[in-house]
Write a protein that holds these residues in place. Structure first.
Motif, mmCIF file in Angstrom:
data_model
loop_
_atom_site.group_PDB
_atom_site.id
_atom_site.type_symbol
_atom_site.label_atom_id
_atom_site.label_comp_id
_atom_site.label_asym_id
_atom_site.label_seq_id
_atom_site.Cartn_x
_atom_site.Cartn_y
_atom_site.Cartn_z
ATOM 1 N N THR A 151 145.995 -41.998 34.024
ATOM 2 C CA THR A 151 145.693 -42.639 32.656
ATOM 3 C C THR A 151 146.484 -43.854 32.535
ATOM 4 N N GLU A 152 146.247 -44.482 31.127
ATOM 5 C CA GLU A 152 147.282 -45.729 31.085
ATOM 6 C C GLU A 152 148.392 -45.700 30.992
ATOM 7 N N GLU A 153 149.037 -44.233 30.651
ATOM 8 C CA GLU A 153 150.374 -43.784 30.574
ATOM 9 C C GLU A 153 150.861 -43.285 31.758
ATOM 10 N N TRP A 154 149.980 -42.686 32.736
ATOM 11 C CA TRP A 154 150.521 -42.177 34.050
ATOM 12 C C TRP A 154 150.234 -42.809 35.153
ATOM 13 N N GLN A 155 151.247 -42.881 35.756
ATOM 14 C CA GLN A 155 151.124 -43.515 37.319
ATOM 15 C C GLN A 155 151.587 -42.701 38.261
ATOM 16 N N ILE A 156 150.866 -42.467 39.478
ATOM 17 C CA ILE A 156 151.096 -41.628 40.433
ATOM 18 C C ILE A 156 151.148 -42.307 41.906
ATOM 19 N N ASN A 157 152.233 -41.756 42.737
ATOM 20 C CA ASN A 157 152.128 -42.440 44.055
ATOM 21 C C ASN A 157 152.479 -41.362 45.035
ATOM 22 N N ALA A 158 151.361 -40.492 45.489
ATOM 23 C CA ALA A 158 151.448 -39.374 46.397
ATOM 24 C C ALA A 158 151.132 -39.670 47.833
ATOM 25 N N GLY A 159 151.687 -38.945 48.741
ATOM 26 C CA GLY A 159 151.252 -39.093 50.164
ATOM 27 C C GLY A 159 151.475 -37.923 50.898
#
Length: 714
Positions: A584-592
């Motif tokens: 979303t505009e507020e939620w950033q994710i970096n998953a691996g």
């Protein structure tokens, strides 16, 4: 004046950990002479996002302005902003959040990593130049860290069997003058202060200085130390099409060496989380380094650019230690070994690249032509410990906390060597865009590697044993690279790649050459990879890759004598997946996520195949970092690292148990220029063992640890 065009984006287009870099900022515009000379409007995809971070979709290590979605290789980029946000203090911290990579203990005095099953202490680069001295690399002066996975000698030469780590440093910028001060302290009183000061001298010149000081401390008894570094840089636009960057870095590191705890019943010793298995007066390492570098980039025409870098580095390293080799729980005895090692090294490296972007009919080309020449002089000596009570380099005595170590000194030299290495390389690569859908990347590199070793001890002993102390070997290798990319549209690419690399028999530090090994062919690595890169939206990217890395004539640590190596072949098959961007505009994710099966090949015992699982390669690794912006002032982060169990050596007996670590952070912007953050590592206070060097040198993860940071820019 040529002005590169940059764009803000928060999405990585390949397995990238890209967060955080405003490319139009003062700190990044001059970070790469190559990019200054080659990036054009056609090289940038315009992806607009809202949020705290900006990303970059070119990597300096690639040497060409290739879009990452068009690179047939897995690659992660961690920016300075992500380093600061997650409170990373070392390359080990970064690697723990990188798919396909795991960390090694490094015997308590150096960076060590395993990428795609290949353990190394030497596959490190800085601004594209080799940086293979064994030490802990600081992060204070970095724009970003680029982690390329898969063998690729074409770009980097020898080594890099599983991949490489390239640090990109900050350089002076003519965009604005500024000063940033930062400081942080954690639960165990580990303290860091730093400064980043940029001065615009005039429209064409700027000066920048980065510096830091760190007082080292942690949860382990007896551990302490300090390190500091300073890195001034000067940038000048010599003309509208020519830029010069000069830099000097001084590093000083002095710390206690901690090699962890031994094992009992094939698992780490319990109840000794703080016990120091050594002596604070004998276990220490010092490093003093001077690195001078000059870079020049020139735009020859609209289609051709050239750049050259010359680097001189001088390193002085002392490392001495006691370390556990056995623990008898029944008799309550511990056994120690030790040695003292001194290394002096001088490097001189010249690298040249020419990049052309042109058409032949309807076919577009990005042609890379390059050359590299270098010389490396190293002297190294080693003395073993000598315990008075045992008259040996090892001793067994009753365990206590703290240890009461019997009287110990050091022997005469057991190794006293000097090596001279010279290497020359030529490489050619063409990125051929056949159509909007099909791209071919093909290239080849030629390397000449020449080593001469003078063994003082053997020379003194005479040549009656067939060894006069003068050893040498010359290798010439040709390393190909081939990739094919299919893009049904701009947001989706499928790729296949084949790449190779090699490592001369003399090893990472060029001091282990012997009569038997000088006749052996270099180690060979081959990487086969299939991947998909997909922009699910303008600000969310999914990537995945399956691969196979084979290694022939390889050397690994002898599990029964960690100071020696044995020859074996290996094969790693794996899968990597990554999701990066804004949900979303507020939620950033970096998953691996990565899944690795890494085994020996060709080992026969008693007439039967007896291949073992490679050590320090977790089969499953999963990481995720979430950043949520609550409002203009407040944000928080939540992360997780999970690693499955892993063997500590090729014995395949002692295991590090699996673990799940939770990290968290809270951010508050007091003003536009003043920021405060709280990072909490191991929020749930998990007992875990992140790395090892062998069965009896096992590192203990820190318990719950809070770090408070403050930064002020003016």
């Amino acid at each position: 004046m040529f002005k590169p065009l940059f764009v803000t984006l928060a999405v990585a287009l390949s397995p990238f950990q890209i967060q955080a870099e405003e490319l139009t900022s003062a700190s990044s515009v001059t970070s790469s002479p190559l990019l200054l000379a080659t990036v054009t409007a056609n090289d940038i995809e315009r992806i607009t996002v809202r949020g705290a971070y900006f990303g970059k979709q070119n990597a300096d290590a690639l040497k060409t302005p290739t879009l990452l979605i068009d690179v047939p290789q897995s690659l992660s980029v961690i920016t300075n902003e992500q380093i600061e946000e997650q409170g990373f203090q070392s390359l080990a911290d970064i690697l723990q959040y990188t798919p396909g990579a795991s960390i090694g203990q490094g015997e308590g005095h150096r960076d060590q990593m395993t990428i795609r099953g290949q353990n190394t202490t030497a596959d490190f680069f800085i601004d594209g130049l080799r940086d293979d001295v064994q030490y802990f690399r600081p992060l204070y002066n970095l724009e970003r860290v680029e982690i390329l996975r898969g063998s690729n000698a074409l770009l980097f030469g020898r080594g890099g069997g599983g991949g490489i780590v390239n640090r990109v440093t900050k350089t002076a910028s003519t965009k604005e003058s500024f000063t940033t001060l930062n400081a942080n302290i954690d639960t165990f009183a580990n303290t860091v202060v730093g400064v980043d000061h940029n001065v615009v001298l005039n429209a064409d010149q700027a000066f920048r200085i980065n510096a830091f000081y760190e007082h080292l401390d942690n949860n382990r008894d007896q551990y302490d130390g300090e390190r500091f570094a300073i890195n001034p840089t000067y940038s000048a636009d010599l003309s509208d099409v020519t830029q010069l960057v000069l830099s000097y870095e001084y590093i000083n590191d002095d710390r206690v060496v901690d090699r962890g705890v031994p094992s009992v019943n094939n698992e780490p010793l319990q109840g000794a989380d703080k016990t120091f298995f050594g002596s604070p007066s004998l276990n220490f390492t010092t490093l003093e380094a001077h690195v001078l570098k000059g870079q020049i980039a020139h735009q020859l025409s609209e289609t051709w650019s050239i750049n050259a870098t010359l680097q001189y580095a001088d390193f002085n390293k002392l490392y001495q230690n006691l370390y556990p080799v056995d623990f008898d729980a029944v008799q309550n005895n511990v056994s120690l070994d030790g040695y003292k090692d001194i290394t002096e090294r001088e490097n001189l490296i010249l690298q040249f690249n020419a990049v052309g972007q042109f058409d032949t009919g309807r076919i577009e080309h990005t042609l890379l032509v390059g050359a590299e020449h270098g010389n490396q002089d190293t002297s190294n000596s080693r003395r073993d410990t000598l315990f008075a009570d045992s008259n040996d380099d090892q001793i067994t005595f009753p365990f206590s906390d703290p240890l009461v170590i019997p009287t110990v000194g050091f022997t005469d030299f057991v190794r006293d060597r000097a090596s001279d290495v010279s290497f020359s390389s030529l490489f050619l690569q063409d990125e051929i865009k056949l159509s909007e859908q099909f791209i071919i990347i093909a290239g080849v590199r030629y390397d000449s590697f020449d080593i001469d070793v003078a063994d003082v001890i053997e020379a003194t002993n005479g040549s009656a044993d067939g060894n006069n102390g003068l050893l040498g070997r010359k290798d010439t290798e040709t390393s190909p690279r081939l990739g094919a990319i299919y893009k049904p549209n701009d947001d989706l690419s499928f790729y296949l790649s084949l790449s190779k690399s090699f490592l001369p028999r003399s090893g990472d530090q060029f001091l282990s050459l012997s009569l038997s090994s000088q006749a052996l062919a270099p180690e060979e690595f081959e990487n086969k990879e299939f991947g998909i890169k997909w922009n699910l939206s303008d600000n969310l990217s999914f990537t995945t890759a399956v691969f196979e890395v084979t290694r022939e004539n390889g050397t690994v640590t002898d599990p029964n004598n960690p100071e020696n190596s044995i020859i074996t072949g290996t094969k790693t098959k794996g899968l990597e997946i990554q999701l990066v961007g804004y949900v979303t505009e507020e939620w950033q994710i970096n998953a691996g996520y990565s899944h690795l099966n890494a085994d020996e090949t060709g080992r026969v015992v008693g007439g039967n195949l007896a291949n073992r699982i490679l050590s320090q390669v977790p089969e499953n690794m999963f990481t995720v970092w979430n950043h949520y912006q609550m409002n203009e002032k407040w944000a928080f982060g939540l992360g997780l690292i999970h690693q499955s169990e892993q063997y500590t050596s090729l014995n395949n007996t002692t295991e590090l148990p699996d673990f799940t670590r939770v990290d968290a952070a809270l951010y508050y912007d007091i003003s536009a220029n003043t920021k405060v953050q709280l990072n909490i590592e191991n929020l749930l206070d998990e007992d875990y063992y992140p790395s090892a060097h062998n069965d009896n040198n096992i590192s203990i993860g820190e318990p719950l640890n809070a770090r408070v940071s403050v930064s002020y820019k003016f």
